[in-house]
Design a protein around this motif. Structure first.
Motif, PDB file in Angstrom:
ATOM      1  N   ASP A 158       0.825  -1.208   0.000  1.00  0.00           N
ATOM      2  CA  ASP A 158       0.000   0.000   0.000  1.00  0.00           C
ATOM      3  C   ASP A 158       0.860   1.258   0.000  1.00  0.00           C
ATOM      4  OD1 ASP A 158      -2.289  -1.502  -0.039  1.00  0.00           O
ATOM      5  OD2 ASP A 158      -2.687  -1.355   2.107  1.00  0.00           O
ATOM      6  N   ALA A 159       2.011   1.208   0.669  1.00  0.00           N
ATOM      7  CA  ALA A 159       2.912   2.365   0.681  1.00  0.00           C
ATOM      8  C   ALA A 159       3.433   2.643  -0.724  1.00  0.00           C
ATOM      9  CB  ALA A 159       4.071   2.113   1.644  1.00  0.00           C
ATOM     10  N   TRP A 160       3.777   1.590  -1.448  1.00  0.00           N
ATOM     11  CA  TRP A 160       4.247   1.758  -2.832  1.00  0.00           C
ATOM     12  C   TRP A 160       3.136   2.359  -3.697  1.00  0.00           C
ATOM     13  CZ3 TRP A 160       8.925   1.483  -5.105  1.00  0.00           C
ATOM     14  CH2 TRP A 160       8.970   1.429  -6.500  1.00  0.00           C
ATOM     15  N   ASN A 161       1.932   1.879  -3.491  1.00  0.00           N
ATOM     16  CA  ASN A 161       0.809   2.391  -4.276  1.00  0.00           C
ATOM     17  C   ASN A 161       0.524   3.857  -3.934  1.00  0.00           C
ATOM     18  OD1 ASN A 161      -1.659   1.892  -6.035  1.00  0.00           O
ATOM     19  ND2 ASN A 161      -2.635   2.550  -4.144  1.00  0.00           N
ATOM     20  N   ASN A 162       0.508   4.175  -2.643  1.00  0.00           N
ATOM     21  CA  ASN A 162       0.163   5.527  -2.203  1.00  0.00           C
ATOM     22  C   ASN A 162       1.259   6.548  -2.493  1.00  0.00           C
ATOM     23  OD1 ASN A 162      -2.084   4.270  -1.187  1.00  0.00           O
ATOM     24  ND2 ASN A 162      -1.495   4.430   0.954  1.00  0.00           N
ATOM     25  N   HIS A 163       2.518   6.120  -2.387  1.00  0.00           N
ATOM     26  CA  HIS A 163       3.643   7.052  -2.468  1.00  0.00           C
ATOM     27  C   HIS A 163       4.245   7.125  -3.872  1.00  0.00           C
ATOM     28  CE1 HIS A 163       6.188   9.592   0.031  1.00  0.00           C
ATOM     29  NE2 HIS A 163       7.256   9.119  -0.562  1.00  0.00           N
ATOM     30  N   VAL A 164       4.066   6.050  -4.643  1.00  0.00           N
ATOM     31  CA  VAL A 164       4.700   5.988  -5.972  1.00  0.00           C
ATOM     32  C   VAL A 164       3.661   5.829  -7.085  1.00  0.00           C
ATOM     33  CG1 VAL A 164       6.319   4.733  -7.447  1.00  0.00           C
ATOM     34  CG2 VAL A 164       6.829   5.038  -5.014  1.00  0.00           C
ATOM     35  N   ALA A 165       2.916   4.734  -7.051  1.00  0.00           N
ATOM     36  CA  ALA A 165       2.030   4.397  -8.172  1.00  0.00           C
ATOM     37  C   ALA A 165       0.925   5.431  -8.384  1.00  0.00           C
ATOM     38  CB  ALA A 165       1.427   3.008  -7.954  1.00  0.00           C
ATOM     39  N   SER A 166       0.145   5.698  -7.353  1.00  0.00           N
ATOM     40  CA  SER A 166      -1.005   6.603  -7.511  1.00  0.00           C
ATOM     41  C   SER A 166      -0.618   8.027  -7.912  1.00  0.00           C
ATOM     42  CB  SER A 166      -1.834   6.618  -6.227  1.00  0.00           C
ATOM     43  OG  SER A 166      -2.500   5.386  -6.055  1.00  0.00           O
ATOM     44  N   PRO A 167       0.345   8.660  -7.215  1.00  0.00           N
ATOM     45  CA  PRO A 167       0.642  10.058  -7.563  1.00  0.00           C
ATOM     46  C   PRO A 167       1.385  10.248  -8.878  1.00  0.00           C
ATOM     47  CG  PRO A 167       2.082   9.314  -5.800  1.00  0.00           C
ATOM     48  CD  PRO A 167       1.076   8.235  -6.007  1.00  0.00           C
ATOM     49  N   PHE A 168       2.120   9.240  -9.345  1.00  0.00           N
ATOM     50  CA  PHE A 168       2.964   9.437 -10.521  1.00  0.00           C
ATOM     51  C   PHE A 168       2.543   8.633 -11.754  1.00  0.00           C
ATOM     52  CE2 PHE A 168       5.819  10.408  -6.925  1.00  0.00           C
ATOM     53  CZ  PHE A 168       6.177  11.713  -7.278  1.00  0.00           C
ATOM     54  N   PHE A 169       1.897   7.478 -11.562  1.00  0.00           N
ATOM     55  CA  PHE A 169       1.649   6.593 -12.692  1.00  0.00           C
ATOM     56  C   PHE A 169       0.174   6.394 -13.024  1.00  0.00           C
ATOM     57  CE2 PHE A 169       5.855   5.516 -11.169  1.00  0.00           C
ATOM     58  CZ  PHE A 169       6.582   5.403 -12.350  1.00  0.00           C
ATOM     59  N   HIS A 170      -0.702   6.571 -12.066  1.00  0.00           N
ATOM     60  CA  HIS A 170      -2.121   6.365 -12.321  1.00  0.00           C
ATOM     61  C   HIS A 170      -2.756   7.615 -12.929  1.00  0.00           C
ATOM     62  CE1 HIS A 170      -2.349   2.992  -9.042  1.00  0.00           C
ATOM     63  NE2 HIS A 170      -1.572   2.670 -10.066  1.00  0.00           N
ATOM     64  N   GLY A 171      -3.972   7.434 -13.461  1.00  0.00           N
ATOM     65  CA  GLY A 171      -4.716   8.558 -14.004  1.00  0.00           C
ATOM     66  C   GLY A 171      -4.045   9.240 -15.182  1.00  0.00           C
ATOM     67  N   GLY A 172      -3.351   8.470 -16.003  1.00  0.00           N
ATOM     68  CA  GLY A 172      -2.698   9.037 -17.174  1.00  0.00           C
ATOM     69  C   GLY A 172      -1.291   9.530 -16.942  1.00  0.00           C
ATOM     70  N   GLY A 173      -0.804   9.469 -15.699  1.00  0.00           N
ATOM     71  CA  GLY A 173       0.542   9.954 -15.415  1.00  0.00           C
ATOM     72  C   GLY A 173       1.634   9.116 -16.043  1.00  0.00           C
ATOM     73  N   TRP A 174       1.383   7.819 -16.151  1.00  0.00           N
ATOM     74  CA  TRP A 174       2.393   6.894 -16.686  1.00  0.00           C
ATOM     75  C   TRP A 174       2.818   7.292 -18.097  1.00  0.00           C
ATOM     76  CZ3 TRP A 174       2.463   3.129 -20.622  1.00  0.00           C
ATOM     77  CH2 TRP A 174       3.459   2.167 -20.522  1.00  0.00           C
ATOM     78  N   GLU A 175       1.838   7.704 -18.916  1.00  0.00           N
ATOM     79  CA  GLU A 175       2.135   8.040 -20.304  1.00  0.00           C
ATOM     80  C   GLU A 175       3.006   9.288 -20.444  1.00  0.00           C
ATOM     81  OE1 GLU A 175      -0.757   7.279 -19.065  1.00  0.00           O
ATOM     82  OE2 GLU A 175      -1.933   5.962 -20.378  1.00  0.00           O
ATOM     83  N   LYS A 176       3.062  10.109 -19.402  1.00  0.00           N
ATOM     84  CA  LYS A 176       3.800  11.368 -19.475  1.00  0.00           C
ATOM     85  C   LYS A 176       5.238  11.249 -18.983  1.00  0.00           C
ATOM     86  CE  LYS A 176      -0.539  13.790 -18.470  1.00  0.00           C
ATOM     87  NZ  LYS A 176      -1.252  14.654 -17.500  1.00  0.00           N
ATOM     88  N   LEU A 177       5.605  10.093 -18.448  1.00  0.00           N
ATOM     89  CA  LEU A 177       6.929   9.933 -17.860  1.00  0.00           C
ATOM     90  C   LEU A 177       7.937   9.393 -18.873  1.00  0.00           C
ATOM     91  CD1 LEU A 177       5.824   8.449 -14.438  1.00  0.00           C
ATOM     92  CD2 LEU A 177       6.819  10.709 -14.826  1.00  0.00           C
ATOM     93  N   PRO A 178       9.238   9.619 -18.632  1.00  0.00           N
ATOM     94  CA  PRO A 178      10.284   9.132 -19.548  1.00  0.00           C
ATOM     95  C   PRO A 178      10.269   7.607 -19.653  1.00  0.00           C
ATOM     96  CG  PRO A 178      11.166  10.759 -18.015  1.00  0.00           C
ATOM     97  CD  PRO A 178       9.791  10.419 -17.527  1.00  0.00           C
TER      98      PRO A 178
END
Length: 288
Positions: free
Chosen positions: A55-75
């Motif tokens: 859950d810490a990985w999801n809350n601190h890394v996955a959700s804020p940076f990769f979910h909701g379209g964020g993944w497509e914007k990263l290098p």
């Protein structure tokens, strides 16, 4: 070894029950100091801190940076690192920490990954150090007995292998997270079966279900050159789900993630099955 609770702010904030997380950490430290830990306590520790890590990985890394379209914007290098990581248990943090440490990618995403790893790694290594110090059975009671519900019976769920109350001969309703595989449901299939101490039927179902899923995952991996025809992604301001076809420029990144998830689940099931097969082979009903 220093395992003070104040050293785990990210994990503790993610824990579904901070009090149970605190107790799990204390049990780890007590086990290290004593040189042994009861199996029932060890299983509880792995579940509680493992769930907190996921859950810490999801809350601190996955959700804020990769979910909701964020993944497509990263290098691409950041996405490839993220796709190579699956945090489903505390043990996964050990290999994850090595991958993150090798990364030369800059930016807040990597810093968030490093923060989770830096906090969770000592706890993961501490739990791993207890694996060969597990003592079967519960500790003998000491001192006056605590008041208990005389009608409550707690035994092992044959599917999630946790201590769960028994109601009417089968397991009481409870949620389910498959260790190291991330199957999460509101209701564990174990509620259909008698406790593991009474019947092996639930364990037999679990092994069969895992073998069936393993076959399906391997088939999907073998057919990856042509299947699936599309993958789902989230785009736009509202993060609406859309189909990404094979000729879409985004396909290579999504497909790489899809393949990484297949490989991860195949490896996890293949790792789990021999242990469960041995458990079934050694199974005997509890002496009444």
């Amino acid at each position: 070894m220093i395992l003070a609770l104040e050293k785990f702010p990210i994990l503790r904030a993610a824990a579904r029950s901070p009090s149970r997380f605190d107790s799990a950490v204390e049990q780890v430290l007590a086990g290290i100091e004593a040189g042994s830990i009861r199996n029932v306590d060890y299983q509880d520790v792995k579940y509680e801190v493992g769930q907190a890590a996921a859950d810490a990985w999801n809350n601190h890394v996955a959700s804020p940076f990769f979910h909701g379209g964020g993944w497509e914007k990263l290098p691409l290098d950041v996405n490839e690192l993220y796709d190579s990581i699956t945090i489903l248990s505390l043990h996964d943090l050990i290999s994850t920490a090595k991958k993150v440490a090798r990364s030369k990618a800059p930016g807040p995403v990597i810093e968030a990954m490093r923060a989770v790893c830096a906090e969770a790694l000592p706890l993961a290594e501490a739990v791993a150090s207890l694996k060969d110090k597990v003592v079967k059975g519960r500790a003998p009671s000491a001192g006056p007995s605590k008041p208990v519900n005389p009608n409550k019976v707690v035994k092992t769920c044959p599917v999630c292998l946790r201590a769960i109350a028994v109601v009417g001969g089968t397991m009481a309703h409870h949620g389910y997270t498959r260790p190291e595989m991330g199957w999460q449901t509101a209701s564990c299939q174990g509620i259909r079966f008698k406790p593991l101490e009474v019947s092996s039927e639930g364990l037999e179902w679990l092994i069969a279900a895992l073998r069936e899923r393993l076959g399906a995952r391997k088939q999907a991996y073998d057919k990856r050159a042509t299947h699936p025809e599309y993958l789902m992604s989230r785009r736009g301001r509202n993060g609406a789900a859309v189909k990404v076809m094979r000729d879409d420029p985004l396909w290579p990144q999504l497909f790489a993630r899809h393949v990484a998830e297949l490989r991860s689940e195949i490896a996890a099931i293949e790792h789990d099955l021999p242990r469960l097969d041995k458990m079934l082979a050694d199974w005997k009903p509890e002496v009444q």
